[in-house]
Design a protein around this motif. Structure first.
Motif, PDB file in Angstrom:
ATOM      1  N   GLN A 164      36.677  37.195  61.853  1.00 15.82           N
ATOM      2  CA  GLN A 164      35.681  36.709  60.909  1.00 15.82           C
ATOM      3  C   GLN A 164      35.996  35.258  60.573  1.00 15.82           C
ATOM      4  N   ASP A 172      40.918  40.212  51.360  1.00 16.04           N
ATOM      5  CA  ASP A 172      40.354  39.768  52.629  1.00 16.04           C
ATOM      6  C   ASP A 172      41.500  39.194  53.469  1.00 16.04           C
ATOM      7  N   ASP A 211      41.156  36.920  56.916  1.00 14.22           N
ATOM      8  CA  ASP A 211      40.977  35.580  57.507  1.00 14.22           C
ATOM      9  C   ASP A 211      40.539  34.546  56.479  1.00 14.22           C
ATOM     10  N   GLU A 212      41.267  33.449  56.486  1.00 10.48           N
ATOM     11  CA  GLU A 212      41.035  32.325  55.567  1.00 10.48           C
ATOM     12  C   GLU A 212      41.356  32.671  54.122  1.00 10.48           C
ATOM     13  N   THR A 213      41.785  33.904  53.856  1.00  7.89           N
ATOM     14  CA  THR A 213      42.275  34.250  52.517  1.00  7.89           C
ATOM     15  C   THR A 213      43.797  34.377  52.556  1.00  7.89           C
ATOM     16  N   ASP A 261      38.348  37.356  48.024  1.00  6.31           N
ATOM     17  CA  ASP A 261      37.715  37.001  49.295  1.00  6.31           C
ATOM     18  C   ASP A 261      37.252  35.548  49.260  1.00  6.31           C
ATOM     19  N   ASN A 262      37.464  34.837  50.359  1.00  2.96           N
ATOM     20  CA  ASN A 262      37.007  33.451  50.401  1.00  2.96           C
ATOM     21  C   ASN A 262      35.491  33.368  50.631  1.00  2.96           C
ATOM     22  N   SER A 263      34.893  34.461  51.117  1.00  4.86           N
ATOM     23  CA  SER A 263      33.439  34.481  51.332  1.00  4.86           C
ATOM     24  C   SER A 263      32.774  35.216  50.184  1.00  4.86           C
TER      25      SER A 263
HETATM   26 MG   LIG Z   1      37.623  35.560  54.946  1.00  4.64          MG
END
Ligand SMILES: [Mg+2]
Length: 377
Positions: free
Chosen positions: A71, A185, A187-189, A298-300
């Motif tokens: 993701q 989360d 990815d990216e978190t 979550d980053n999203s």
């Molecule tokens: Mg993420």
């Protein structure tokens, strides 16, 4: 579903912005493959031709499919150009890449994130500071993150669910008396995974997705992850909830959590999927946990759109090792201990519901400024 009945602009043209469709780098083939996966999954026509005569399907897929297993939230250049051609230009900011990852020149400037002041509110204080300061790496991340979250909520309000996983019981050790459930989360978190193996990373991992398919990724771990897990473990049952592929997520978790503090991994098949291509994490599908005791970081932002007050935002992590967000997040999460309802705590300090209720970013920032000033006086 939330009853967001306000008149909203037609945001359907923003479809490619959704997490499901966006991967980093030049992923036009990967994008098509994602389309194919979605079409297959939801019983529609297959729109991608794969050369079965010359190349084994598995090898062919391995070239094109890699990025769809992870993701990602960064817009690619093709998407950005397409969107910039479309009016109104107010949406341009959505497609400005925060950081290019696909060349050696893309390394982040090493700007160190300053330590917070005493009157500090997680996320909110940094956001307000970012709006009042010159652009630097972190200020820009905060501003872009708020803008993207704001637009993501508007998109979600117009989307329809086309796949909803069945609710299920999530096993829990009866001896586990921890009061709260923390969904994180991935990815990216907690981590950043790159498919460009030339870029610096903490660890190169080979992930077996199927007998024929091995995905090679460069894994970078967000600073403070281990300390955060160990600090929160006594109070929170910690579960990964990612919109990425399950096999990929399990392999990453195996590496980042050698002490096995993370008890479970929920992945893409546990997410709702919308007609705008978003994977939304409906927390109510887990039948035997209370929403009043569950937090999703979550980053999203659209991930927690169905339960906004359970969501805790975090700016995305790519590879900047001076990032301190997990340390700040840990302090924020420790603060919830004692609250009977985590949603009250989030409403009080994060006010993420404002993204859904208000019409401009300026209104949101003004309320955040008021929150900070009232604490000072
Ligand atoms: Mg993420």
């Amino acid at each position: 579903m939330r009853g967001h009945q306000k008149s909203l602009p037609n945001l359907r043209f923003l479809k490619p912005q959704s997490t499901a469709r966006i991967t980093q780098g030049n992923d036009s083939i990967g994008f098509k493959f994602q389309e194919q996966q979605n079409y297959q999954r939801f019983g529609k026509e297959n729109s991608l031709q794969i050369d079965k005569n010359n190349t084994p399907v598995s090898n062919n897929i391995s070239k094109v499919a890699k990025q769809s297993f992870i993701q990602k939230t960064e817009p690619n250049e093709t998407t950005q150009k397409k969107m910039e051609c479309r009016k109104p230009s107010v949406f341009k900011f959505l497609y400005r890449p925060i950081l290019k990852q696909n060349s050696e020149q893309s390394l982040t400037p090493r700007i160190v994130q300053p330590l917070p002041e005493i009157n500090y509110f997680y996320y909110v204080s940094d956001l307000v500071a970012a709006y009042g300061a010159k652009d630097n790496y972190f200020n820009r991340l905060f501003k872009d993150h708020l803008q993207q979250s704001f637009m993501a909520f508007k998109q979600c309000a117009t989307s329809k669910i086309i796949f909803r996983p069945k609710p299920f019981i999530l096993a829990k050790d009866p001896k586990d008396t921890r009061k709260y459930t923390l969904l994180l989360d991935l990815d990216e978190t907690l981590v950043h995974c790159s498919l460009d193996m030339r870029l610096p990373c903490d660890k190169k991992l080979n992930i077996k997705l199927s007998p024929q398919e091995i995905l090679q990724v460069g894994l970078t771990i967000r600073p403070g992850l281990q300390t955060m897990l160990e600090t929160l473990q006594p109070h929170f049952e910690i579960i990964i909830f990612t919109a990425s592929h399950g096999q990929y997520a399990k392999k990453i978790v195996e590496y980042i959590d050698p002490k096995k503090i993370i008890s479970k991994v929920l992945s893409r098949e546990h997410c709702c999927f919308t007609d705008l291509g978003q994977y939304v994490k409906d927390l109510s599908i887990v039948k035997n946990r209370f929403l009043s005791k569950t937090i999703l970081v979550d980053n999203s932002a659209f991930s927690y759109f169905y339960q906004i007050d359970n969501g805790v935002p975090i700016i995305p992590f790519y590879e900047n090792k001076s990032d301190k967000q997990l340390s700040l997040l840990t302090k924020y999460l420790i603060g919830v201990i004692g609250y009977e309802d985590v949603r009250e705590y989030n409403q009080q300090y994060l006010k993420t519901y404002l993204l859904d209720k208000l019409d401009t970013l300026e209104q949101i920032i003004d309320i955040y400024k008021g929150q900070i000033n009232s604490k000072k006086t």
